[in-house]
Design an enzyme around this catalytic site. Structure first.
Site, mmCIF file in Angstrom:
data_model
loop_
_atom_site.group_PDB
_atom_site.id
_atom_site.type_symbol
_atom_site.label_atom_id
_atom_site.label_comp_id
_atom_site.label_asym_id
_atom_site.label_seq_id
_atom_site.Cartn_x
_atom_site.Cartn_y
_atom_site.Cartn_z
ATOM 1 N N CYS A 116 11.520 6.816 114.587
ATOM 2 C CA CYS A 116 10.727 7.509 115.618
ATOM 3 C C CYS A 116 9.465 6.747 115.998
ATOM 4 O O CYS A 116 8.833 7.069 117.010
ATOM 5 C CB CYS A 116 10.355 8.902 115.141
ATOM 6 S SG CYS A 116 11.792 9.943 114.904
ATOM 7 N N HIS A 153 4.405 11.743 119.183
ATOM 8 C CA HIS A 153 5.863 11.762 119.073
ATOM 9 C C HIS A 153 6.322 13.223 119.088
ATOM 10 O O HIS A 153 5.721 14.074 118.435
ATOM 11 C CB HIS A 153 6.269 11.073 117.771
ATOM 12 C CG HIS A 153 7.705 11.283 117.413
ATOM 13 N ND1 HIS A 153 8.734 11.010 118.299
ATOM 14 C CD2 HIS A 153 8.294 11.751 116.286
ATOM 15 C CE1 HIS A 153 9.880 11.299 117.718
ATOM 16 N NE2 HIS A 153 9.645 11.753 116.504
ATOM 17 N N ASN A 173 13.930 16.190 120.215
ATOM 18 C CA ASN A 173 13.430 14.923 119.663
ATOM 19 C C ASN A 173 14.423 13.813 120.025
ATOM 20 O O ASN A 173 15.524 13.762 119.477
ATOM 21 C CB ASN A 173 13.287 15.062 118.140
ATOM 22 C CG ASN A 173 12.786 13.790 117.476
ATOM 23 O OD1 ASN A 173 12.693 12.734 118.099
ATOM 24 N ND2 ASN A 173 12.472 13.880 116.191
#
Ligand code: COA
Length: 327
Positions: A114, A254, A284
């Site tokens: 990520c 994020h 996500n």
């Protein structure tokens, strides 16, 4: 001094949507649980025979070149950050250069889960600051639906597919990428990984039957580490650049979980309206979240805006980048 600036941003998300309602028909979950625990309403799914990460990357890059009036042959280097390459080899960057006609570029894929966009931006920034590279493209995204087990409610509600891309160019103005701090701690591997399909445990019929080709996550462990580290590193970069809630225009966290975003915002001390959030629409998308936020909010950005990008992800990897918006 040559600085590197982001001079354009584009994105691609597939049309097919997977809503909380649809998920509640597939596993034992419901919209109330998913939305209250994660902030997600729906995600996008890339469907279509043979379409992988490079398909989304190609669409994002074509749009980026069109928006910035850039010819494919002008691009010097392409970096793609992803954990869902089309194939183990060759790289997505390599495939996209070929398909889009970036015949003067070389490129490679970079993997930092990520935190990929931040690791990639740091790398591409150094290329541009060297003076050798004039037009670089950073692509970040994932086709998470290819590595998610849609019978596992712990993971299938969180992830989605999507991709962003930015053009990075040199500038002598006082804008662009100003500072960065990146971290990694490999002891975190055990809480978020894919058990089989790599060189340590190649896929076999047994690993496939056990579902070891899918993401394995211990959500609570990841959550606790994300809450601490993402805010800590954002504060570290803010403090050493004398940035406060008053002179920061945007925090771009994020998009892993709305509660992680909210906790980071509180610790950093910013009001809600200064934080980019689009997790409700895409879930996500791993490497894709930060460039997709920049893409969605691009119209609201002004030249000179102080922006903090912050991420936390598998590895563990985390970091923050301070940039001044350049257009
Ligand atoms: N629907 C309904 N119930 C669910 C569920 C779902 N989709 N997923 C888990 N549950 C249940 C659990 O089984 C557990 O039930 P129990 O108490 O009877 O055992 C309960 O909900 C609580 O589970 P828990 O894992 O403690 O929930 P949580 O509040 O930690 O939320 C995550 C789970 C995954 C949303 C959260 O931990 C998270 O977001 N972690 C970080 C993940 C992340 O960011 N990953 C990407 C890397 S950047």
């Amino acid at each position: 001094m040559i600085r590197a600036k982001i001079s354009g941003v584009a994105g691609f998300v597939p049309e097919d949507r997977l809503t909380n309602e649809m998920l509640s028909q597939m596993v034992d979950t419901n919209d109330e649980w998913i939305f209250s625990r994660t902030g997600i309403k729906e995600r996008r799914m890339l469907k279509g025979e043979g379409l992988g990460m490079s398909y989304m990357a190609e669409q994002a890059v074509r749009l980026l070149l069109e928006k910035t009036n850039t010819k494919p042959e002008e691009i010097d280097v392409v970096i793609c950050t992803t954990i869902t390459q089309d194939m183990l080899l060759p790289s997505v960057a390599n495939l996209v250069c070929y398909r889009v006609g970036m015949t003067n570029a070389w490129g490679f894929d970079l993997q930092a889960a990520c935190s990929g966009f931040l690791y990639g931006l740091e790398t591409v920034t150094k290329f541009v600051e060297s003076g050798k590279y004039k037009k670089a493209i950073l692509i970040s995204g994932d086709k998470m639906s290819s590595i998610i087990d849609y019978t596992d409610r712990n993971t299938c509600v969180i992830f989605g597919d999507g991709c962003g891309a930015v053009l990075v160019e040199p500038t002598e103005e006082n804008v662009g990428i100003m500072d960065s701090k990146l971290y990694s701690d490999g002891s975190g591997w055990q809480y978020l990984h894919i058990k089989a399909g790599g060189s340590a445990k190649p896929s076999t019929m047994d690993t496939l039957m056990a579902g070891e080709q899918y993401v394995y996550q211990e959500g609570q462990k990841v959550y606790v580490n994300a809450i601490k580290n993402m805010a800590d590193v954002a504060i570290e970069v803010m403090e050493r650049n004398h940035l406060t809630a008053d002179n920061i225009q945007w925090l771009v966290p994020h998009q892993a979980n709305k509660r992680i975003i909210e906790s980071t915002r509180e610790r950093v001390g910013l009001p809600v309206e200064k934080v980019m959030v689009n997790i409700q629409n895409y879930g996500n998308t791993t490497n894709g979240t930060i460039p997709l936020c920049l893409w969605d909010y691009e119209k609201q950005l002004k030249k000179g805006d102080n922006i903090i990008l912050a991420s936390f992800g598998g590895g563990f990897t985390w970091g923050a980048i301070y940039l001044k918006w350049a257009y």
